[in-house]
Design a protein around this motif. Structure first.
Motif, short mmCIF file in Angstrom:
data_model
loop_
_atom_site.label_atom_id
_atom_site.label_comp_id
_atom_site.label_asym_id
_atom_site.label_seq_id
_atom_site.Cartn_x
_atom_site.Cartn_y
_atom_site.Cartn_z
N LEU A 86 0.82 -1.22 0.00
CA LEU A 86 0.00 0.00 0.00
C LEU A 86 0.85 1.26 0.00
N HIS A 87 2.14 1.10 0.18
CA HIS A 87 2.97 2.26 0.45
C HIS A 87 4.29 2.16 -0.31
N GLU A 88 4.25 2.54 -1.59
CA GLU A 88 5.45 2.46 -2.42
C GLU A 88 5.62 3.76 -3.19
N ILE A 254 -3.04 4.54 9.18
CA ILE A 254 -1.85 5.23 9.69
C ILE A 254 -0.63 4.50 9.13
N VAL A 255 0.19 5.23 8.35
CA VAL A 255 1.34 4.56 7.73
C VAL A 255 2.49 4.43 8.72
N HIS A 256 3.40 3.57 8.40
CA HIS A 256 4.64 3.30 9.16
C HIS A 256 4.57 3.68 10.64
N ILE A 257 3.79 2.92 11.37
CA ILE A 257 3.66 3.14 12.82
C ILE A 257 5.03 3.01 13.49
N SER A 365 6.03 -1.27 2.48
CA SER A 365 7.48 -1.03 2.42
C SER A 365 7.90 0.42 2.62
N ASP A 366 7.04 1.40 2.28
CA ASP A 366 7.48 2.81 2.24
C ASP A 366 8.70 2.91 1.31
N GLY A 367 8.70 2.11 0.25
CA GLY A 367 9.89 1.98 -0.59
C GLY A 367 10.17 3.18 -1.47
ZN LIG Z 1 6.12 8.79 5.75
#
Ligand SMILES: [Zn+2]
Length: 487
Positions: A86-88, A254-257, A365-367
């Protein structure tokens, strides 16, 4: 009598053959995955099966023999739904390539969103290895309204008036209008990098949540702040967005807790658990690394960051070169118009090890290029937490990477019901990997090393990775669009 019976049987057999024969020909699948350990977190199926795929769909899962134009032998391997990230941020082909080798079939820019949804979707169509999609960007809408639109190819604003000043009521109305237009263009929700626009008041945040709620779309957020200093602690930041979700009714992710709540991560998780227990729709995610990464000229590094994060200049490191910043170098980069990414060493392995197995936490991943999480997140979770530390079962790990993000996506689009599942009727996005050898190989020195152990990756019924090699010139990735513009 025996002979007569035999004759009747022969006739019956012939009749059966005549009836079945055309049917059998029709049952030639495009691809058959043969003899793999098929794992589906929703139904709990964990057994050796054959999987028949036709026209991009999973048509059959059975113990019976299936014939296919192409048969992939998966003996000793696991076949699972393709991982959903969800987070790339890395939406370039080089990033998509390493995501594919990490088992990812869908990688979405949900945290911040892109500045222009229509342009983003157009640029990806027919040119994407894996599925893509995005939220509408509050940060970008705010920058536009303040007369400082984001430069092409960037998603984060440089610290300045557009990030630090409060908006007028008229400016908030303009942002809301822009975000509605972006939702109409196919965005999957609203991305709010509140920490990147500290000038946004609590009311501005609620007003943006109101747009999401009105469209029945979720908000994804990088929260306002980190650390323990009040006012503005990680706990207060979590309260702020849970409050906005409760007030407006918008779903919240909430991203990257891990990298926002740091040593208070378990407390933040308990706030999420409490809110959920009382009817607020809030979810979260984490990545399995101790370092974060962001733009050093962003408002995250406005004065006070060292006190908030409890770190110093030397904890900021330039990717690839490994240069640790000094006060002078930091000032130079923070004030520059050029966007330089820095790794932020602010978390501990002990805390990451507690967060990843928590049942509320999805893997995302927040890649982006420069951090090993871009290439290694999913393999690393299986290698470290399933195989080595044994704090997750393989099925639990797969749930965090497939079903949970698919269910989150269902808040944005009904098409997500066909994602994250290895079931008859689901989309044929499938990863085939060796559970004994799957592992990340990307490091802070070599962040784009692809993971090992992914044997096959099927995207929309297309064999993109075949016997551990990527097939060139295939672009099976499709846009995942919100109801504003569904294909
Ligand atoms: Zn961030």
């Amino acid at each position: 009598m025996i002979a007569g019976f035999g004759g009747a049987m022969q006739k019956l057999a012939l009749l059966c053959l005549l009836t079945i024969a055309p049917f059998s020909v029709a049952q030639q699948y495009d691809i058959v995955i043969e003899g793999g350990r098929v794992m589906d977190p929703e139904t709990g199926l964990d057994a050796v099966r054959n999987v028949g795929i036709t026209n991009g769909k999973i048509e059959r899962i059975t113990q019976d023999h299936l014939s296919g134009k192409r048969v992939v032998s998966a003996a000793g391997l696991v076949a699972a739904p393709g991982f959903i990230d969800l987070h790339e941020h890395g939406q370039d082909l080089a990033s998509q390539r390493v995501k594919a080798f990490d088992g990812v079939t869908t990688a979405l820019e949900m945290e911040i969103g892109v500045p222009d949804v229509a342009e983003f979707l157009k640029s990806k169509e027919g040119r994407s290895l894996i599925h893509y999609g995005t939220t509408a960007s509050h940060v970008a809408a705010r920058a536009r309204v303040f007369g400082a639109p984001l430069p092409e190819g960037t998603i984060l604003p440089k610290s300045g008036d557009a990030t630090d000043r409060a908006a007028t009521p008229e400016q908030i109305l303009e942002m809301q209008k822009r975000l509605r237009d972006e939702l109409d263009a196919g965005a999957l929700g609203i991305g709010m990098g509140i920490g990147y626009v500290p000038g946004a008041t609590r009311l501005e945040v609620i007003d943006i949540f109101r747009v999401a709620a009105e469209r029945k779309m979720p908000v994804y957020t990088h929260m306002r702040s980190e650390g323990r200093i009040e006012p503005g602690s990680a706990i207060a930041s979590t309260e702020e967005v849970i409050g906005a979700a409760a007030i407006t009714g918008a779903s919240l992710h909430i991203v990257h807790i891990n990298s926002t709540c740091l040593r208070d991560s378990l407390e933040c998780l308990s706030l999420i658990e409490g809110a959920r227990a009382h009817g607020v729709d809030v979810t979260t995610e984490a990545y399995p690394y101790i370092a974060g990464m962001t733009a050093v000229n962003s408002a995250v590094f406005n004065p006070g960051w060292r006190e908030k994060l409890g770190i110093d200049y030397g904890n900021l490191v330039i990717p690839n070169t490994g240069e640790h910043l000094t006060k002078e170098r930091f000032e130079e980069l923070h004030n520059s118009g050029n966007q330089q990414w820095v790794l932020i060493y602010a978390n501990t392995q002990e805390m990451v090890d507690k967060i990843i197995p928590n049942p509320l936490v999805m893997i995302a991943s927040d890649g982006a290029v420069g951090h090993p999480r871009n290439a290694g997140t999913y393999s690393r979770v299986i290698a470290q937490y399933v195989r080595e530390k044994k704090t997750l079962t393989l099925m639990e790990a797969l749930r965090k990477m497939t079903l949970m993000p698919a269910q989150m996506l269902e808040r944005s689009t009904a098409t997500a019901h066909k994602k994250g599942r290895l079931q008859e009727g689901a989309d044929a996005d499938i990863v085939v990997f060796d559970p004994q050898t799957i592992s990340d190989r990307s490091t802070f020195e070599k962040p784009m090393e692809p993971s090992a152990g992914i044997h096959e990756l099927i995207v929309s019924g297309v064999l993109l990775i075949d016997q551990e090699k990527m097939v060139p010139n295939l672009y099976p990735g499709k846009g995942i669009l919100g109801p504003g513009k569904s294909h």
